[in-house]
Design an enzyme around this catalytic site. Structure first.
Site, PDB file in Angstrom:
ATOM      1  N   SER A  55       0.846  -1.201   0.000  1.00 26.03           N
ATOM      2  CA  SER A  55       0.000   0.000   0.000  1.00 26.03           C
ATOM      3  C   SER A  55       0.880   1.249   0.000  1.00 26.03           C
ATOM      4  O   SER A  55       0.392   2.356  -0.236  1.00 26.03           O
ATOM      5  CB  SER A  55      -0.933   0.013   1.220  1.00 26.03           C
ATOM      6  OG  SER A  55      -0.219  -0.285   2.403  1.00 26.03           O
ATOM      7  N   ASP A  93       5.823  -6.671   2.283  1.00 24.98           N
ATOM      8  CA  ASP A  93       5.029  -7.204   1.176  1.00 24.98           C
ATOM      9  C   ASP A  93       5.927  -7.462  -0.021  1.00 24.98           C
ATOM     10  O   ASP A  93       6.702  -6.583  -0.429  1.00 24.98           O
ATOM     11  CB  ASP A  93       3.980  -6.160   0.752  1.00 24.98           C
ATOM     12  CG  ASP A  93       2.586  -6.540   1.161  1.00 24.98           C
ATOM     13  OD1 ASP A  93       2.308  -7.752   1.289  1.00 24.98           O
ATOM     14  OD2 ASP A  93       1.766  -5.625   1.349  1.00 24.98           O
ATOM     15  N   GLU A 125       0.406 -12.634  -1.745  1.00 19.90           N
ATOM     16  CA  GLU A 125      -1.052 -12.655  -1.929  1.00 19.90           C
ATOM     17  C   GLU A 125      -1.494 -13.898  -2.699  1.00 19.90           C
ATOM     18  O   GLU A 125      -0.844 -14.290  -3.670  1.00 19.90           O
ATOM     19  CB  GLU A 125      -1.488 -11.408  -2.715  1.00 19.90           C
ATOM     20  CG  GLU A 125      -1.292 -10.124  -1.948  1.00 19.90           C
ATOM     21  CD  GLU A 125      -1.852  -8.908  -2.682  1.00 19.90           C
ATOM     22  OE1 GLU A 125      -2.439  -9.058  -3.771  1.00 19.90           O
ATOM     23  OE2 GLU A 125      -1.687  -7.790  -2.146  1.00 19.90           O
ATOM     24  N   GLU A 192      -8.723 -10.160   3.904  1.00 22.56           N
ATOM     25  CA  GLU A 192      -9.129  -8.785   3.567  1.00 22.56           C
ATOM     26  C   GLU A 192     -10.517  -8.785   2.911  1.00 22.56           C
ATOM     27  O   GLU A 192     -10.764  -9.522   1.950  1.00 22.56           O
ATOM     28  CB  GLU A 192      -8.089  -8.149   2.625  1.00 22.56           C
ATOM     29  CG  GLU A 192      -8.460  -6.727   2.219  1.00 22.56           C
ATOM     30  CD  GLU A 192      -7.312  -5.910   1.645  1.00 22.56           C
ATOM     31  OE1 GLU A 192      -6.151  -6.363   1.697  1.00 22.56           O
ATOM     32  OE2 GLU A 192      -7.596  -4.794   1.156  1.00 22.56           O
TER      33      GLU A 192
HETATM   34  O1  KIV Z   1      -0.296  -3.426   1.633  1.00 24.72           O
HETATM   35  C1  KIV Z   1      -0.972  -3.414   2.669  1.00 24.72           C
HETATM   36  O2  KIV Z   1      -1.076  -2.398   3.365  1.00 24.72           O
HETATM   37  C2  KIV Z   1      -1.649  -4.643   3.059  1.00 24.72           C
HETATM   38  C3  KIV Z   1      -2.548  -4.564   4.253  1.00 24.72           C
HETATM   39  C4  KIV Z   1      -3.753  -3.824   3.933  1.00 24.72           C
HETATM   40  C5  KIV Z   1      -2.852  -5.893   4.795  1.00 24.72           C
HETATM   41  O3  KIV Z   1      -1.482  -5.632   2.432  1.00 24.72           O
END
Ligand code: KIV
Length: 293
Positions: A55, A93, A125, A192
């Site tokens: 994000s 991530d 993911e 989510e």
């Molecule tokens: O990228 C992110 O912030 C996320 C969260 C919303 C779990 O994957």
């Protein structure tokens, strides 16, 4: 039902502690962070998990989706976050196409997050073909958090369908995916945008913790995008609680600063540095001499 007393938290949260928190009936509090200072503040406040979420793409770098963010951009921010954290578990991530293009790519890129980024785990993911990625990373010694339900890297597949598993059939598939993720070795799974009634049986069925975002109150933990929680984003999705309206506070502060500068009210004497008296006298004499020349 009254909740059990919160279990004592260890001085340093490691991946195995999350399952222990679940077993003892505690809740895991997670937030995203993208920089050193925010990570340090959250860590000192006692957050359990800090996710350097992709994000980052939307809330820090201004991309329209998480799809364009690169490994180099993610790593740059992961390093900053890791430098600010002492206690929380740090997770980064894996960006789009850093793990979907082959197991070797996945190991190389996930390894970079641990070796160069200084974080302790990665998040990927989906299920399906991603299960082999999770197995390979875990075998390599890289802890993996899964992410099911709405997975933002697949935004172009989902279109405007944000809430997932709204039918009994899809809820069953989601449960199977979550079980498969646990089987592949994931240490936790983010759920989510799924109905609370779907997240509950998944949470009850898994031994690894579920961390919800828009997945109701029955998950073992909750995560929010920091900028939503602080009210920095102009709007936030229904799933987010805004604990502050920091965007408005910054805007008010900036307007005061601009006014002060324009009116000469800033800097005031207390913001200025002084010369020693004798040097000040000497400066006056010197400039007087210069003028007399
Ligand atoms: O990228 C992110 O912030 C996320 C969260 C919303 C779990 O994957």
């Amino acid at each position: 039902m009254p909740r059990q007393a919160e279990p004592e938290r260890p001085a340093k949260i490691r991946v195995n502690h999350l399952a222990k928190i679940k077993q003892s009936g505690g809740k895991i509090a997670a937030l995203t962070a993208y920089d050193y200072l925010a990570a340090q503040i959250l860590d000192r406040a006692g957050i359990d998990v800090i996710l350097v979420g992709d994000s980052l793409a939307n809330v820090v770098l201004g991309y329209p989706t998480t799809v364009p963010v690169t490994m180099e951009e993610m790593l740059h921010h992961a390093k900053a976050v890791a430098r600010g954290v002492v206690r929380a578990l740090t997770v980064a991530d894996m960006p789009f196409l850093s793990y979907q293009t082959g197991l070797d790519d996945a190991v190389r890129n996930a390894g970079r997050f641990l070796k160069e980024g200084g974080v302790e785990a990665v998040k990927v993911e989906g299920a399906g073909a991603v299960l082999a990625v999770i197995e390979r990373l875990v075998e390599t010694g890289i802890p993996v958090m899964g992410h099911l339900g709405y997975t933002p890297q697949s935004v172009h597949r989902f279109g405007s369908n944000i809430v997932q598993a709204k039918t009994a059939a899809r809820a069953g598939e989601l449960l199977n995916d979550a079980i498969a993720l646990e089987g592949a070795g994931a240490f936790a799974v983010v759920l989510e945008c799924v109905p609370a009634e779907v997240a509950r049986p998944i949470t009850e069925r898994l031994t690894i913790p579920t961390i919800g975002i828009g997945a109701g109150p029955h998950c073992d933990g909750q995560i929010l995008v920091l900028h939503d929680a602080l009210g920095l984003t102009p709007r936030s999705p229904r799933l987010a609680k805004r604990y502050l309206e920091l965007g408005e506070m910054i805007s008010t502060a900036a307007a005061s600063y601009i006014r002060d500068v324009r009116e000469g009210a800033f800097p005031a004497p207390e913001h200025c540095y002084e010369m020693p008296e004798d040097e000040l006298r000497a400066l006056g004499e010197e400039s007087g001499e210069r003028k007399g020349r």
